[in-house]
Design an enzyme around this catalytic site. Sequence first.
Site, PDB file in Angstrom:
ATOM      1  N   TYR A 118       4.040  18.687  11.050  1.00 52.86           N
ATOM      2  CA  TYR A 118       5.094  17.780  11.544  1.00 52.86           C
ATOM      3  C   TYR A 118       6.460  18.440  11.576  1.00 52.86           C
ATOM      4  CZ  TYR A 118       1.941  14.508   8.920  1.00 52.86           C
ATOM      5  OH  TYR A 118       0.902  13.826   8.355  1.00 52.86           O
ATOM      6  N   GLU A 124       0.819  -1.217   0.000  1.00 49.82           N
ATOM      7  CA  GLU A 124       0.000   0.000   0.000  1.00 49.82           C
ATOM      8  C   GLU A 124       0.855   1.269   0.000  1.00 49.82           C
ATOM      9  OE1 GLU A 124      -2.149  -0.401   3.673  1.00 49.82           O
ATOM     10  OE2 GLU A 124      -3.395  -2.057   2.971  1.00 49.82           O
ATOM     11  N   PRO A 125       1.775   1.421  -0.938  1.00 45.99           N
ATOM     12  CA  PRO A 125       2.599   2.628  -0.915  1.00 45.99           C
ATOM     13  C   PRO A 125       1.777   3.872  -1.245  1.00 45.99           C
ATOM     14  CG  PRO A 125       2.988   1.437  -2.955  1.00 45.99           C
ATOM     15  CD  PRO A 125       2.066   0.584  -2.115  1.00 45.99           C
ATOM     16  N   GLY A 126       2.023   4.944  -0.540  1.00 46.99           N
ATOM     17  CA  GLY A 126       1.371   6.217  -0.831  1.00 46.99           C
ATOM     18  C   GLY A 126       2.437   7.228  -1.229  1.00 46.99           C
ATOM     19  N   ARG A 127       3.084   7.764  -0.204  1.00 49.27           N
ATOM     20  CA  ARG A 127       4.100   8.796  -0.398  1.00 49.27           C
ATOM     21  C   ARG A 127       5.116   8.440  -1.488  1.00 49.27           C
ATOM     22  NH1 ARG A 127       5.410  12.112   3.813  1.00 49.27           N
ATOM     23  NH2 ARG A 127       4.476  10.557   5.177  1.00 49.27           N
ATOM     24  N   CYS A 152      -2.958  33.834   9.015  1.00 56.82           N
ATOM     25  CA  CYS A 152      -2.757  34.442  10.331  1.00 56.82           C
ATOM     26  C   CYS A 152      -2.447  33.398  11.391  1.00 56.82           C
ATOM     27  CB  CYS A 152      -3.993  35.249  10.712  1.00 56.82           C
ATOM     28  SG  CYS A 152      -4.432  36.395   9.425  1.00 56.82           S
ATOM     29  N   GLU A 153      -1.308  32.756  11.270  1.00 61.12           N
ATOM     30  CA  GLU A 153      -0.830  31.773  12.235  1.00 61.12           C
ATOM     31  C   GLU A 153       0.693  31.844  12.217  1.00 61.12           C
ATOM     32  OE1 GLU A 153      -2.592  29.476  14.043  1.00 61.12           O
ATOM     33  OE2 GLU A 153      -4.555  29.650  13.073  1.00 61.12           O
ATOM     34  N   ARG A 182       2.281  20.168   5.803  1.00 62.91           N
ATOM     35  CA  ARG A 182       3.273  19.306   6.446  1.00 62.91           C
ATOM     36  C   ARG A 182       4.275  20.056   7.326  1.00 62.91           C
ATOM     37  NH1 ARG A 182       6.557  16.589   4.113  1.00 62.91           N
ATOM     38  NH2 ARG A 182       6.448  14.760   5.436  1.00 62.91           N
ATOM     39  N   TYR A 216       0.594  14.067   0.387  1.00 67.47           N
ATOM     40  CA  TYR A 216       0.063  14.758   1.573  1.00 67.47           C
ATOM     41  C   TYR A 216       0.224  16.281   1.427  1.00 67.47           C
ATOM     42  CZ  TYR A 216       0.366   9.946   3.085  1.00 67.47           C
ATOM     43  OH  TYR A 216       0.237   8.578   3.133  1.00 67.47           O
TER      44      TYR A 216
HETATM   45  C1  LIG Z   1      -1.295   6.160   5.136  1.00 62.08           C
HETATM   46  C2  LIG Z   1      -1.390   4.710   4.879  1.00 62.08           C
HETATM   47  C3  LIG Z   1      -0.637   4.110   3.861  1.00 62.08           C
HETATM   48  C4  LIG Z   1       0.349   4.868   3.020  1.00 62.08           C
HETATM   49  O1  LIG Z   1       1.424   5.309   3.755  1.00 62.08           O
HETATM   50  P1  LIG Z   1       2.693   5.978   3.029  1.00 62.08           P
HETATM   51  O2  LIG Z   1       3.617   6.276   4.128  1.00 62.08           O
HETATM   52  O3  LIG Z   1       2.201   7.178   2.326  1.00 62.08           O
HETATM   53  O4  LIG Z   1       3.233   4.953   2.083  1.00 62.08           O
HETATM   54  C5  LIG Z   1      -0.811   2.758   3.642  1.00 62.08           C
HETATM   55  N1  LIG Z   1      -1.669   2.013   4.380  1.00 62.08           N
HETATM   56  C6  LIG Z   1      -2.396   2.561   5.370  1.00 62.08           C
HETATM   57  C7  LIG Z   1      -3.322   1.706   6.147  1.00 62.08           C
HETATM   58  C8  LIG Z   1      -2.280   3.916   5.655  1.00 62.08           C
HETATM   59  O5  LIG Z   1      -3.000   4.444   6.656  1.00 62.08           O
END
Ligand SMILES: *Cc1c(COP(=O)(O)O)cnc(C)c1O
Length: 419
Positions: free
Chosen positions: A321, A278-281, A347-348, A317, A375
């Site tokens: 963070y 499940e790669p996102g970033r 305004c922060e 971000r 993100y």
């Molecule tokens: C956020 C998330 C991801 C993706 O995470 P990355 O760090 O962006 O790869 C995958 N699986 C689940 C369940 C998540 O909550």
Amino acid sequence: MTAFTLQNGTLHAESVALTHVAEQFGTPAYVYSRSALTAALQEFHDVLNAHPAGAGALVCFAVKANSNLAILNLFARQGAGFDIVSGGELQRVLAAGADPQKIVFSGVGKTAEEMRQALEAGIFCFNIESIPELDRLNDIAGELGKKAPVSLRVNPNVDPKTHPYISTGLKAAKFGVAYDDALALYRRAAGLANIAVTGIDCHIGSQLLDPSPFIEALDRILALVDQLAAEGIRIHHVDLGGGLGIKYRADQVQPTVAAYLNPLLDKLKGRGLKVVLEPGRRLVGNAGLLLTRIEYLKAGEEKNFAIIDAAMNDLMRPALYEAWHDIVPVTPRPGVTQDYDVVGPVCETGDFLGQARPLTVQPGDLLAVMSAGAYGMAMASNYNTRPRAAEIMVDGTQVHLIRARESVEQLYAGEKLLP
Ligand SMILES: *Cc1c(COP(=O)(O)O)cnc(C)c1O
């Protein structure tokens, strides 16, 4: 990050000067590179295709990292599946042409309605995070006369050594079921009439640059798979979540997908388990930047400020963070370099995109906030009644608007005056 390069003194996305993008579409704007997006996914597919344990593997892009339809559609065309966390994301990925049989549904708070939608769409798997969620899914599947495919999100209690807000696999996290409770939960799931136990999953955190916690997590997951097999509960797929990090600084080193994945695939060899990721970033982060223009330079008593037309509502971000993004001039100029806090008009005090950055700039100059593809837009808000930025995709010499800049009228369209 070869998608964004200096050519003839100007930063380009592929073959298009960012000055040209700013003239055509205005700023702030997110700019993505099509080739960087497809190359990032291809790197996963190549490593999986080259390894015997990668046969039949499924890469599910974590939609929450960037949910633009054009990006989802590109990944769908390339064979990706999707990891969704809401009914909204389900609707989005279906609109973008996703194959329902390649969708996994994560998240701790799935509503009854979201479960219904996903069951009717026929998704690949529900990643379940608690007993009441399991029971609710069983009830709803029963009402619909269906059997819900289920994986339990197990919390392997592994420290990913990343920012605490993006560590998700520790005992104290709200995510997943405790490792020691997992067996009992699987037994319960296996006994439910409208549940089909198909897999096991975990997701330990985000922005991991050291792959060793993934190996630790997999060891714990596989021990559980063996225990389950001994009880006659067969697991068909192992979903290792996302979390692989990217470089946010030019001098940072990011692990290759091969360095991350091959040790995991080696452990999975010969087990006959389908691998789900499940790669996102990692698929979008370095493929996008935030293009912004300097409105003013302001000399404060202790600091200099470059006040830009992008803000924390566009890219949260750094405020959320204290994340670092490289910030570079689109057309570097000679002259005196000064340290600037690069700040927005919101305004922060937390409204900065970078602090103490050495820059040689003038008012009106364009800046690129790098590695903003993940993100970034996905977390953007309308704070201060700021319309969200335009999104642009560059493909070679072509430029496509993939999301129009919001208008202010759109922002208050749903609001009503009292009679
Ligand atoms: C956020 C998330 C991801 C993706 O995470 P990355 O760090 O962006 O790869 C995958 N699986 C689940 C369940 C998540 O909550």
